[in-house]
Design a protein around this motif. Sequence first.
Motif, PDB file in Angstrom:
ATOM      1  N   ALA A  56       0.842  -1.201   0.000  1.00 58.09           N
ATOM      2  CA  ALA A  56       0.000   0.000   0.000  1.00 58.09           C
ATOM      3  C   ALA A  56       0.878   1.252   0.000  1.00 58.09           C
ATOM      4  O   ALA A  56       2.081   1.192   0.227  1.00 58.09           O
ATOM      5  CB  ALA A  56      -0.914   0.005   1.214  1.00 58.09           C
ATOM      6  N   GLN A  57       0.247   2.373  -0.259  1.00 54.85           N
ATOM      7  CA  GLN A  57       0.978   3.631  -0.297  1.00 54.85           C
ATOM      8  C   GLN A  57       1.160   4.153   1.122  1.00 54.85           C
ATOM      9  O   GLN A  57       0.360   4.939   1.606  1.00 54.85           O
ATOM     10  CB  GLN A  57       0.179   4.623  -1.131  1.00 54.85           C
ATOM     11  CG  GLN A  57       1.068   5.522  -1.959  1.00 54.85           C
ATOM     12  CD  GLN A  57       0.258   6.415  -2.845  1.00 54.85           C
ATOM     13  OE1 GLN A  57      -0.148   7.490  -2.450  1.00 54.85           O
ATOM     14  NE2 GLN A  57       0.006   5.982  -4.067  1.00 54.85           N
ATOM     15  N   PRO A  99      -3.971 -10.213  -5.071  1.00 54.09           N
ATOM     16  CA  PRO A  99      -4.683  -9.252  -5.940  1.00 54.09           C
ATOM     17  C   PRO A  99      -4.833  -7.887  -5.291  1.00 54.09           C
ATOM     18  O   PRO A  99      -4.949  -6.880  -5.983  1.00 54.09           O
ATOM     19  CB  PRO A  99      -6.046  -9.902  -6.152  1.00 54.09           C
ATOM     20  CG  PRO A  99      -5.916 -11.312  -5.717  1.00 54.09           C
ATOM     21  CD  PRO A  99      -4.725 -11.430  -4.834  1.00 54.09           C
ATOM     22  N   SER A 100      -4.849  -7.841  -3.961  1.00 58.15           N
ATOM     23  CA  SER A 100      -5.001  -6.522  -3.342  1.00 58.15           C
ATOM     24  C   SER A 100      -3.674  -6.020  -2.775  1.00 58.15           C
ATOM     25  O   SER A 100      -3.659  -5.266  -1.813  1.00 58.15           O
ATOM     26  CB  SER A 100      -6.078  -6.546  -2.265  1.00 58.15           C
ATOM     27  OG  SER A 100      -5.938  -7.657  -1.441  1.00 58.15           O
ATOM     28  N   SER A 124      -1.792  -3.724  -3.701  1.00 58.40           N
ATOM     29  CA  SER A 124      -1.639  -2.273  -3.670  1.00 58.40           C
ATOM     30  C   SER A 124      -2.360  -1.627  -2.507  1.00 58.40           C
ATOM     31  O   SER A 124      -2.324  -0.420  -2.353  1.00 58.40           O
ATOM     32  CB  SER A 124      -2.131  -1.664  -4.966  1.00 58.40           C
ATOM     33  OG  SER A 124      -3.515  -1.857  -5.053  1.00 58.40           O
ATOM     34  N   SER A 125      -3.060  -2.408  -1.685  1.00 56.00           N
ATOM     35  CA  SER A 125      -3.699  -1.778  -0.522  1.00 56.00           C
ATOM     36  C   SER A 125      -3.354  -2.549   0.736  1.00 56.00           C
ATOM     37  O   SER A 125      -4.008  -2.392   1.755  1.00 56.00           O
ATOM     38  CB  SER A 125      -5.205  -1.710  -0.721  1.00 56.00           C
ATOM     39  OG  SER A 125      -5.717  -2.984  -0.921  1.00 56.00           O
ATOM     40  N   LYS A 185       4.846   7.533  -2.408  1.00 54.93           N
ATOM     41  CA  LYS A 185       3.892   8.032  -3.408  1.00 54.93           C
ATOM     42  C   LYS A 185       4.363   7.701  -4.819  1.00 54.93           C
ATOM     43  O   LYS A 185       3.568   7.672  -5.751  1.00 54.93           O
ATOM     44  CB  LYS A 185       3.697   9.540  -3.249  1.00 54.93           C
ATOM     45  CG  LYS A 185       2.908   9.873  -2.000  1.00 54.93           C
ATOM     46  CD  LYS A 185       1.964  11.036  -2.199  1.00 54.93           C
ATOM     47  CE  LYS A 185       0.944  11.050  -1.076  1.00 54.93           C
ATOM     48  NZ  LYS A 185       0.007  12.125  -1.152  1.00 54.93           N
ATOM     49  N   ASP A 192     -10.631   0.956  -0.022  1.00 48.28           N
ATOM     50  CA  ASP A 192      -9.177   1.036   0.110  1.00 48.28           C
ATOM     51  C   ASP A 192      -8.556   1.610  -1.164  1.00 48.28           C
ATOM     52  O   ASP A 192      -9.245   1.906  -2.136  1.00 48.28           O
ATOM     53  CB  ASP A 192      -8.579  -0.319   0.492  1.00 48.28           C
ATOM     54  CG  ASP A 192      -8.728  -1.344  -0.621  1.00 48.28           C
ATOM     55  OD1 ASP A 192      -9.068  -0.949  -1.751  1.00 48.28           O
ATOM     56  OD2 ASP A 192      -8.515  -2.530  -0.359  1.00 48.28           O
ATOM     57  N   GLN A 193      -7.222   1.738  -1.116  1.00 50.35           N
ATOM     58  CA  GLN A 193      -6.514   2.375  -2.227  1.00 50.35           C
ATOM     59  C   GLN A 193      -6.696   1.636  -3.542  1.00 50.35           C
ATOM     60  O   GLN A 193      -6.614   2.225  -4.611  1.00 50.35           O
ATOM     61  CB  GLN A 193      -5.013   2.396  -1.923  1.00 50.35           C
ATOM     62  CG  GLN A 193      -4.653   3.146  -0.684  1.00 50.35           C
ATOM     63  CD  GLN A 193      -3.166   3.050  -0.400  1.00 50.35           C
ATOM     64  OE1 GLN A 193      -2.409   2.529  -1.198  1.00 50.35           O
ATOM     65  NE2 GLN A 193      -2.755   3.563   0.740  1.00 50.35           N
ATOM     66  N   GLY A 194      -6.930   0.327  -3.462  1.00 52.65           N
ATOM     67  CA  GLY A 194      -7.003  -0.462  -4.681  1.00 52.65           C
ATOM     68  C   GLY A 194      -8.322  -0.298  -5.426  1.00 52.65           C
ATOM     69  O   GLY A 194      -8.464  -0.766  -6.555  1.00 52.65           O
ATOM     70  N   PRO A 230      -4.948   7.799  -0.983  1.00 49.03           N
ATOM     71  CA  PRO A 230      -4.622   8.907  -1.892  1.00 49.03           C
ATOM     72  C   PRO A 230      -5.597   9.006  -3.064  1.00 49.03           C
ATOM     73  O   PRO A 230      -5.632  10.035  -3.728  1.00 49.03           O
ATOM     74  CB  PRO A 230      -3.219   8.564  -2.381  1.00 49.03           C
ATOM     75  CG  PRO A 230      -3.079   7.103  -2.170  1.00 49.03           C
ATOM     76  CD  PRO A 230      -3.954   6.724  -1.037  1.00 49.03           C
ATOM     77  N   LYS A 231      -6.387   7.983  -3.290  1.00 49.54           N
ATOM     78  CA  LYS A 231      -7.288   8.005  -4.437  1.00 49.54           C
ATOM     79  C   LYS A 231      -8.470   8.947  -4.208  1.00 49.54           C
ATOM     80  O   LYS A 231      -9.115   9.367  -5.155  1.00 49.54           O
ATOM     81  CB  LYS A 231      -7.790   6.594  -4.753  1.00 49.54           C
ATOM     82  CG  LYS A 231      -6.683   5.610  -5.097  1.00 49.54           C
ATOM     83  CD  LYS A 231      -6.065   5.935  -6.449  1.00 49.54           C
ATOM     84  CE  LYS A 231      -4.637   5.451  -6.601  1.00 49.54           C
ATOM     85  NZ  LYS A 231      -4.375   4.092  -6.175  1.00 49.54           N
TER      86      LYS A 231
END
Lengths: 418, 321
Positions: free
Chosen positions: A185-186, A237-238, A240-241, A387, B176-178, B269-270
Amino acid sequence: MGRRGIVLMGLAVLAMALLAGCGGSSGGQGAHLNFWAYNEPGGTFAGAAKRCTQQSGGRYTIEFHALGNDPDTQRQQLVRRLAAKDSSIDIMSMDVIWTAEFAEAGWIKPWPQAAADKVKQGTLKGPLDTATYQGKLYAAPANSNTQLLWYRKDLVKGEAPKTWDDLIATAEKMPKAGRIEIQGAQYEGITVWFNSLIQSAGGQILDGPDKVSLAPQPTEAALGVMAKLANSKAADPSLSSQKEDQNRLAFETGQAAFQVNYPFIYPSAKENAPDLFKNLGWAPYPAVKNPADAGRKAPIGGFNWGVGGYTKHPQEAFDAATCMRDEENQKEFALKGGLPPTLAALYDNKEFVKAYPFAPLIRKELQDAAVRPQTPLYSDVSLAIYKTISPPASIDPKSTAAKLRDRVKNALESKGLL
Amino acid sequence: MSTNVPTQTGAIAEAPQRGLGRRGRKPISDRAKAERKLGWMLCAPAVVVMIAVTAYPIGYSFYLSLLRADLRFPDQREFIGLDNYVTVLTSSLWWSDFAHTMIIMVISVSIELVLGMLLALIMHRALFGRGLVRTVSLIPYGIVTVVAAYAFLLAFSTPSGGFIPHWLGIEHDLVDQGHPVTSFLVVILAEVWKTTPFMALLLLAGLALVPDELLEAARVDGATAWQRFWRITVPLMKPAILVALLFRTLDAFRIFDSAYIIGQNGTNPKIETVSILGYNQLLNRLNLGLGSAVSVLIFICVMIIALIFIKGLGTSRPGEG
């Protein structure tokens, strides 16, 4: 009794409550110390405060105040008060990455020689480095942390992979593609990952507190690993979070064969997934190139106790902070909270190692860990990094590396919007 | 608002009169002069308070926006002119956050307008229990935004135990971000749920100004309900609609609380909006210069939106356009 009577009574009650409140805070003997800390779910930080209050024999009373759950919120809560020179912050739990920023701004006091010597005695080098800025000790390492490669012995045959390439290949080859749980995640977590990768590849993020390093070759190698994992069948699959806790959950519910995570997952798996726990294996943190480097340049985290720069009771605060990291308390942190100790002696304690079987591996990793850049602008630098590199699936090593250099440079000049 | 809504019915006759009156008042007698002076003195305390609580902070943040001012490095404060503005306006982050804000603003205000109009018509036409209907429909507006936002977060976020993904058979976290699209949807939903009653209330005031005789006359002439609504009600209440839209648009542009809470303390951030961006610069990075520049830019955007609307209001009054 009319309305007036009720109002008067209400006022009287209020006045009494106020008077009682004043009496409470000024009437007690000894110094009243406010301890602002992460509310460790096992309750061990609050427990340490209580224990040390009792041991002080009335010299000081430590009151525990819980900060938010994630490091960003904790920092925000502290920084806002410290920037306004709040004298009611006597002791605080600091993430290892805040040392330089807090020290430079005068928000924490350097430890006087005698107190510093006491802290240094018997403390591992890695954690001590995180608490030191420009040669001076600014905090007492309370617990350390590092990541291991956790895997399921029932799915992984033979030895666990030693490099990232090997890890990804092994996971992809599994009949039901074995997932690798990692932080994508970011947020700070992905900076931690990147920092370990780049150091394992022989590079660095910064060259000293205010100079960018990010040499092209190691940077691209590190970004390459991230992109490869994110675009492989082994990626969650998730991804990125995902943060540490989502990784833990996915692993506990049997959705993954591997996870790269901190040892807090160990007591948790024991409690929540006893069947899986029987097959839980651990291995050194993977290396980027050389298999022999596995376990080197692993992330290092943890909490240090800092003493507020504006406190009215510095002497008592140093003593209390020292007490709250003694052997007994650190053992509690480790056994109940899964947080690795910073005192070398504990790793030799047989009883402790029995309950914490991966202790030797952690001790080894802590000796040569990838400390994150020590700069007063760390939070800006980290923001610029995460970021840029999250979501990891959209990394293109060459162009992302160039972008990264640019943004980190801006961050160091306190410029740019983050 | 006060000048537009009440003059509504008599606008046709009043407009020229007002112009004449202003011109006729030109020579001022001593008495009028004294009265005017007294008037100023009576206003003075209010003016002083206004300057203290609005003009000073606005001026101060404008001043800060011209400095390199970082609370972490108090010694490095220096004057850098418009550099902070250049940084903000050339940053892709500002523009993506600006786009997020616009998306939330445009979609939520449009939905609110339609729903608010329906709600206003129901409140206007209710034959029985009128008080009850009006009170009930205002409840969401009475709930603190942060509380409402948490309610939506807890309903939609899987890790927080949300029941809605469970009903829909979705396993991932919707906010969530995704998953930017569903994140936006939840923020917009929260906004719409919370502020539609406000829109309805303003529109109701406009509806009350449409004379029943006009509607009855139209019905006698054979106009359908749809025609009566579009040809009579809407044109007559246009000023009220525009005022309602102006208020909501300004509010929606400054959206902070719902997006911050539903974005899990601003970490998604989205769905970061310009207000969250400013907050991050000010309170996270303690960079007062950059943060103030963002705040001033938000203020300018708000002014531009207000100007567009006020011009729109001025030209679209029935009887003038």
